[in-house]
Scaffold this active site. Structure first.
Site, short mmCIF file in Angstrom:
data_model
loop_
_atom_site.label_atom_id
_atom_site.label_comp_id
_atom_site.label_asym_id
_atom_site.label_seq_id
_atom_site.Cartn_x
_atom_site.Cartn_y
_atom_site.Cartn_z
N GLY A 1 39.85 41.09 49.29
CA GLY A 1 40.39 40.99 50.65
C GLY A 1 39.60 41.80 51.65
N ASP B 1 37.24 30.53 38.51
CA ASP B 1 37.28 31.93 38.91
C ASP B 1 38.59 32.61 38.48
OD1 ASP B 1 36.20 34.17 40.20
OD2 ASP B 1 37.14 33.66 42.11
#
Length: 287
Positions: free
Chosen positions: A181, A78
């Protein structure tokens, strides 16, 4: 099992494969157990920092061991920021590579992504290669900050068409209001832009929604219906791990066995993964 075929099936049938980042054995156990119990395919992601901590050879070996119990697990490198790191992950045996050239110019992003795609396909045609276009702000943390997104941060549909056509990638990560986030405000996804990008690129190219943590369930469903077929979750697992471990330490002040202290964190993370698999429509989609 071929990851690209599963992802393309999800795209055509309007469900999504969950992608869950891990940085330790506890997170990996939670994701794999949830996938097996849900009979769902999943992608396990490791960022550059996560795989530096785990070790390339070590995480590949762990995934191969877990596949003996549940074969529908795929390992993704990733947010890989360099060509060299992408090649190293492919050489180590990763099933999928995500090259994040979003900070580069379009020309440089295309050139680097092309190089990585060609390298990976020469190793194994079934390696799934992902490029990224548009700029995702934030980081995989729980914060009380508001993240501002400007018009230049979003993925342009015409550029997406050029990017996919020039690179031959299997997956395209796009910026449509998603933010890494869990922040002060929930992200506001641009569903019309998702539609336009889906129409602009090849139907075989899978659209990827990074930064899925903190997005409302209703918006996730709508994003999937509009073309997203691969959704990333990281921050929610990190938060559950920390809170679960903190609870264990408070409830068991005289316990010193790590595997006993970790059990609540694993249980809490597993519940989140199972709920996301249900939300994405991926349960019982392993066939």
């Amino acid at each position: 099992m071929v990851l690209n075929k599963i992802l393309q099936k999800a795209s055509k049938e309007h469900w999504a494969v969950g992608h869950f980042n891990v940085s330790n054995l506890e997170q990996l156990k939670a994701v794999v157990e949830a996938a097996q119990d849900s009979k769902a395919p999943v992608m396990i992601g490791t960022s550059e920092g996560e795989r530096a901590w785990l070790g390339l050879a070590e995480i590949v070996a762990l995934i191969n061991a877990e596949r003996k119990n549940w074969p529908y697990i795929f390992l993704n490198a990733d947010h890989t920021k360099s060509v060299e790191a992408a090649k190293a992950a492919a050489d180590a045996g990763y099933d999928a590579i995500h090259f994040d050239g979003s900070a580069l110019s379009l020309e440089k992003n295309i050139k680097s992504t092309q190089e990585i795609a060609s390298y990976c396909k020469n190793i194994n045609l079934n390696i799934s290669v992902e490029g990224e276009l548009g700029y995702l702000k934030g980081e995989s943390q729980l914060t009380d900050k508001k993240v501002e997104i400007g018009p230049n941060d979003y993925t342009d549909p015409d550029q997406a068409r050029e990017f996919v056509g020039s690179t031959g990638i299997d997956r395209l990560a796009i910026a449509v209001g998603n933010i890494h986030g869990i922040n002060l405000e929930e992200p506001r996804l641009d569903f019309e832009r998702i539609k336009k990008i889906r129409e602009a690129v090849s139907p075989d190219t899978v659209l990827v929604l990074h930064a899925g943590s903190g997005i409302a369930d209703e918006d996730i469903r709508r994003a999937i219906e509009n073309g997203m077929a691969n959704i990333h979750i990281s921050t929610e697992l990190r938060v559950a791990f920390r809170k679960g471990l903190e609870d264990s330490l408070k409830q068991n002040p005289n316990e010193y066995s790590p595997y006993k202290l970790d059990q609540k964190a694993v249980e809490d993370m597993k519940k989140i993964v199972m709920s996301k698999i249900q939300l994405f429509g991926a349960a019982n989609k392993s066939n």
